[in-house]
Design an enzyme around this catalytic site. Structure first.
Site, PDB file in Angstrom:
ATOM      1  N   GLN A 139       0.895  -1.298  -0.038  1.00  0.00           N
ATOM      2  CA  GLN A 139      -0.101  -0.096   0.016  1.00  0.00           C
ATOM      3  C   GLN A 139       0.822   1.144  -0.039  1.00  0.00           C
ATOM      4  O   GLN A 139       0.651   2.088  -0.653  1.00  0.00           O
ATOM      5  CB  GLN A 139      -0.911   0.210   1.238  1.00  0.00           C
ATOM      6  CG  GLN A 139      -2.190   0.030   0.907  1.00  0.00           C
ATOM      7  CD  GLN A 139      -3.361  -0.230   1.983  1.00  0.00           C
ATOM      8  OE1 GLN A 139      -2.901  -0.607   3.119  1.00  0.00           O
ATOM      9  NE2 GLN A 139      -4.576  -0.005   2.008  1.00  0.00           N
ATOM     10  N   ASP A 142       2.076   2.221  -3.620  1.00  0.00           N
ATOM     11  CA  ASP A 142       0.787   2.078  -4.358  1.00  0.00           C
ATOM     12  C   ASP A 142       0.444   3.699  -5.126  1.00  0.00           C
ATOM     13  O   ASP A 142      -0.167   4.371  -4.228  1.00  0.00           O
ATOM     14  CB  ASP A 142      -0.477   1.635  -3.906  1.00  0.00           C
ATOM     15  CG  ASP A 142      -1.744   1.468  -4.668  1.00  0.00           C
ATOM     16  OD1 ASP A 142      -1.510   2.122  -5.781  1.00  0.00           O
ATOM     17  OD2 ASP A 142      -2.709   0.854  -4.301  1.00  0.00           O
ATOM     18  N   TYR A 240      -9.988  -5.441  -8.619  1.00  0.00           N
ATOM     19  CA  TYR A 240     -10.442  -4.859  -9.667  1.00  0.00           C
ATOM     20  C   TYR A 240     -11.853  -5.058 -10.259  1.00  0.00           C
ATOM     21  O   TYR A 240     -12.110  -6.355 -10.229  1.00  0.00           O
ATOM     22  CB  TYR A 240      -9.413  -4.407 -10.837  1.00  0.00           C
ATOM     23  CG  TYR A 240      -8.234  -3.696 -10.485  1.00  0.00           C
ATOM     24  CD1 TYR A 240      -8.165  -2.404 -10.413  1.00  0.00           C
ATOM     25  CD2 TYR A 240      -7.000  -4.671 -10.269  1.00  0.00           C
ATOM     26  CE1 TYR A 240      -7.130  -1.715 -10.069  1.00  0.00           C
ATOM     27  CE2 TYR A 240      -5.667  -3.749 -10.145  1.00  0.00           C
ATOM     28  CZ  TYR A 240      -5.775  -2.576  -9.857  1.00  0.00           C
ATOM     29  OH  TYR A 240      -4.565  -1.859  -9.444  1.00  0.00           O
TER      30      TYR A 240
HETATM   31  P1  NAD Z   1     -10.116   1.579 -10.712  1.00  0.00           P
HETATM   32  O1  NAD Z   1      -9.597   2.861 -10.739  1.00  0.00           O
HETATM   33  O2  NAD Z   1      -9.425   0.515 -11.701  1.00  0.00           O
HETATM   34  O3  NAD Z   1     -11.788   1.746 -11.257  1.00  0.00           O
HETATM   35  C1  NAD Z   1     -12.374   2.749 -10.322  1.00  0.00           C
HETATM   36  C2  NAD Z   1     -13.838   2.225 -10.196  1.00  0.00           C
HETATM   37  O4  NAD Z   1     -14.602   1.865 -11.103  1.00  0.00           O
HETATM   38  C3  NAD Z   1     -13.576   0.789  -9.460  1.00  0.00           C
HETATM   39  O5  NAD Z   1     -14.486   0.863  -8.104  1.00  0.00           O
HETATM   40  C4  NAD Z   1     -14.525  -0.143 -10.151  1.00  0.00           C
HETATM   41  O6  NAD Z   1     -15.169  -1.054  -9.627  1.00  0.00           O
HETATM   42  C5  NAD Z   1     -15.416   0.985 -10.823  1.00  0.00           C
HETATM   43  N1  NAD Z   1     -16.133   0.582 -12.202  1.00  0.00           N
HETATM   44  C6  NAD Z   1     -15.502  -0.179 -13.078  1.00  0.00           C
HETATM   45  N2  NAD Z   1     -16.561  -0.522 -13.940  1.00  0.00           N
HETATM   46  C7  NAD Z   1     -17.599   0.183 -13.803  1.00  0.00           C
HETATM   47  C8  NAD Z   1     -18.942   0.437 -14.330  1.00  0.00           C
HETATM   48  N3  NAD Z   1     -19.279  -0.136 -15.591  1.00  0.00           N
HETATM   49  N4  NAD Z   1     -19.739   1.267 -13.579  1.00  0.00           N
HETATM   50  C9  NAD Z   1     -19.383   1.723 -12.374  1.00  0.00           C
HETATM   51  N5  NAD Z   1     -18.059   1.650 -11.682  1.00  0.00           N
HETATM   52  C10 NAD Z   1     -17.336   0.665 -12.348  1.00  0.00           C
HETATM   53  O7  NAD Z   1     -10.171   0.998  -9.179  1.00  0.00           O
HETATM   54  P2  NAD Z   1      -9.339   1.792  -7.985  1.00  0.00           P
HETATM   55  O8  NAD Z   1      -9.756   2.658  -7.587  1.00  0.00           O
HETATM   56  O9  NAD Z   1      -7.755   1.404  -8.491  1.00  0.00           O
HETATM   57  O10 NAD Z   1      -9.438   0.346  -7.055  1.00  0.00           O
HETATM   58  C11 NAD Z   1     -10.446  -0.720  -6.982  1.00  0.00           C
HETATM   59  C12 NAD Z   1     -10.434  -1.394  -5.678  1.00  0.00           C
HETATM   60  O11 NAD Z   1      -9.062  -1.998  -5.753  1.00  0.00           O
HETATM   61  C13 NAD Z   1     -10.418  -0.479  -4.514  1.00  0.00           C
HETATM   62  O12 NAD Z   1     -11.786  -0.207  -4.224  1.00  0.00           O
HETATM   63  C14 NAD Z   1     -10.085  -1.650  -3.405  1.00  0.00           C
HETATM   64  O13 NAD Z   1     -11.005  -2.627  -3.280  1.00  0.00           O
HETATM   65  C15 NAD Z   1      -9.020  -2.206  -4.222  1.00  0.00           C
HETATM   66  N6  NAD Z   1      -7.798  -1.466  -3.665  1.00  0.00           N
HETATM   67  C16 NAD Z   1      -7.019  -2.404  -2.548  1.00  0.00           C
HETATM   68  C17 NAD Z   1      -5.802  -1.799  -2.433  1.00  0.00           C
HETATM   69  C18 NAD Z   1      -5.133  -2.556  -1.346  1.00  0.00           C
HETATM   70  O14 NAD Z   1      -5.479  -3.451  -0.782  1.00  0.00           O
HETATM   71  N7  NAD Z   1      -3.812  -1.988  -1.246  1.00  0.00           N
HETATM   72  C19 NAD Z   1      -5.417  -0.589  -2.700  1.00  0.00           C
HETATM   73  C20 NAD Z   1      -6.172   0.316  -3.544  1.00  0.00           C
HETATM   74  C21 NAD Z   1      -7.122  -0.289  -4.163  1.00  0.00           C
END
Ligand code: NAD
Length: 390
Positions: A139, A142, A240
């Site tokens: 994290q 990240d 994702y």
């Molecule tokens: P991302 O930038 O890939 O996508 C942004 C958001 O768009 C996501 O929440 C995804 O579900 C959503 N999305 C995709 N298609 C969609 C649609 N058709 N309609 C509406 N929403 C849609 O995602 P991100 O912000 O980089 O991260 C996604 C997830 O990864 C986080 O919410 C979390 O669960 C996980 N994450 C984990 C860690 C960790 O554990 N270190 C860190 C960051 C994120």
């Protein structure tokens, strides 16, 4: 070991991959920290700030052939990669996916394939921060999250500054102003920060995501979750979103059309890891929004959630809706974005630093390195399928 930070301040790139703070921390590890003059100019760090922190200015031509670690934001061009020593660590965004579609960019596949091929041919260790595993341990490294968080904040403040309305409710002797309605599509890192920011400013927020847990998180921040029955959706092992079928996308568009039409601000952050973003708001829906409404598309760079948005630009539709397609909103808050990004890179180096030998340890079985290494020892370690098997 010599660590060199490239100055990439140009056009809409304002961030730096090294700050005076991280220069100090990296020098304390025993690294010779050098930087390209002007490095922090876009984030208001002067060359003197860096030298006071223990770093030395050095022109690119002198430093590149000598550096053991090169820090960067954008992927270095192929001709620069070829001038680096074999075994040099190239650490930063490496654009490992063929989906950068900005105007003026060379065709994605050719430019990016040339860069990736150069990394292999030059024998560099290419660590792509885009591929950093989304694990608890990683994290602190990240950068996708650290930058998305700031982009989510800027999306709301920028929309608020462009709007002809205020966000909070105001009850005054002169009349009552009802709170602005904000709709967030995509509740990942950026979407959650956008919800929190819009709520702080007093807006009434609705949110939608295809992942059920994201909707619960939206609710915990005080947003109203829009629930649309799309059948089976879900997430990959990395967290994702999975790609929707065309039928599911059509259902989503229909289910969110009314909320879009009634919103003052719509912020789209829906992305798919390593794939073009889904197109979720069509021109038909934009045409139902009120004049003066704002649509911010954080996915503009990877294809766009909104039909008609021009990456890198603000445009106004015939019915007066402002479409904001800035490519990296975090660049508008360059000082904080640089601090977070530079911390991510410094944390990576610190995590793998061997204090006795004062070198980086590289264990190919380490889960962070296994996930984030794009190239090493003249070979691809991870490769997007679109770039072929060879
Ligand atoms: P991302 O930038 O890939 O996508 C942004 C958001 O768009 C996501 O929440 C995804 O579900 C959503 N999305 C995709 N298609 C969609 C649609 N058709 N309609 C509406 N929403 C849609 O995602 P991100 O912000 O980089 O991260 C996604 C997830 O990864 C986080 O919410 C979390 O669960 C996980 N994450 C984990 C860690 C960790 O554990 N270190 C860190 C960051 C994120």
């Amino acid at each position: 070991m010599l660590l060199y930070a490239l100055n990439e301040v140009a056009g809409d790139e304002t961030r730096a991959s090294l700050t005076p703070d991280t220069a100090k921390k990296l020098a304390a590890l025993g690294l010779d920290v050098v930087f390209e003059p002007g490095l922090g100019g876009g984030a208001d760090f002067s060359d003197d700030d860096y030298t006071a922190a223990g770093a030395k200015p050095m022109p690119r031509d002198e430093a590149i052939p000598a550096a053991d670690i090169v820090l960067h934001l954008t992927p270095p061009p192929a001709e620069l990669i070829r001038r680096m020593k074999r075994g040099t660590l190239s650490l930063g965004f490496l654009a490992p996916f063929p989906i950068h579609l900005g105007p003026g960019d060379p065709p994605a596949e050719t430019a990016e394939k040339a860069r990736l091929d150069a990394l292999v041919e030059a024998g560099l260790t290419g660590i792509s921060v885009e591929m950093m595993p989304r694990s608890t341990l990683a994290q602190k490294m990240d950068a996708i999250s650290s930058q998305a968080n700031l982009a989510g904040y800027v999306a709301v403040t920028l929309a608020a500054s462009r709007m002809n309305k205020i966000l909070p409710m105001m009850m005054t002797p002169s009349g009552t102003i009802s709170p602005a309605k904000v709709f967030i599509i995509g509740v990942g890192v950026a979407g959650l920060q956008a919800i929190a920011t819009a709520k702080r400013l007093g807006a009434r927020v609705t949110a939608f995501d295809t992942r059920a847990e994201a909707l619960e998180q939206a609710e915990s921040l005080g947003a109203k979750a829009l629930r649309i029955d799309l059948g089976e959706t879900g997430a990959t092992d990395q967290g994702y979103a999975k790609e929707l079928t065309p039928e599911q996308i059509a259902k989503q568009k229909a289910g969110q059309a009314k909320v879009c039409a009634e919103s003052d601000i719509v912020i789209c952050t829906a992305k798919l890891f390593g794939r073009p973003a889904p197109r979720l708001v069509g021109k038909d829906v934009v045409s139902t929004m009120r004049s003066g409404a704002i649509l911010v598309d954080l996915a503009a760079e990877t294809g766009g959630n909104v039909e008609g948005v021009v990456p890198g630009e603000e445009t106004v539709t015939e019915n007066g809706v402002r479409l904001i397609g800035h490519r990296r909103l975090e660049c508008l808050v360059a000082r904080d974005a640089s601090a977070m990004f530079a911390n991510n890179l410094a944390n990576f180096i610190d995590h793998f630093w061997d204090k006795e030998t004062k070198t980086l340890k590289y264990d190919p079985e380490d889960p962070i390195l296994k996930g984030a290494t794009l190239t090493r020892d003249g070979q691809f370690v991870n490769k997007h399928p679109a770039f072929g098997k060879s």
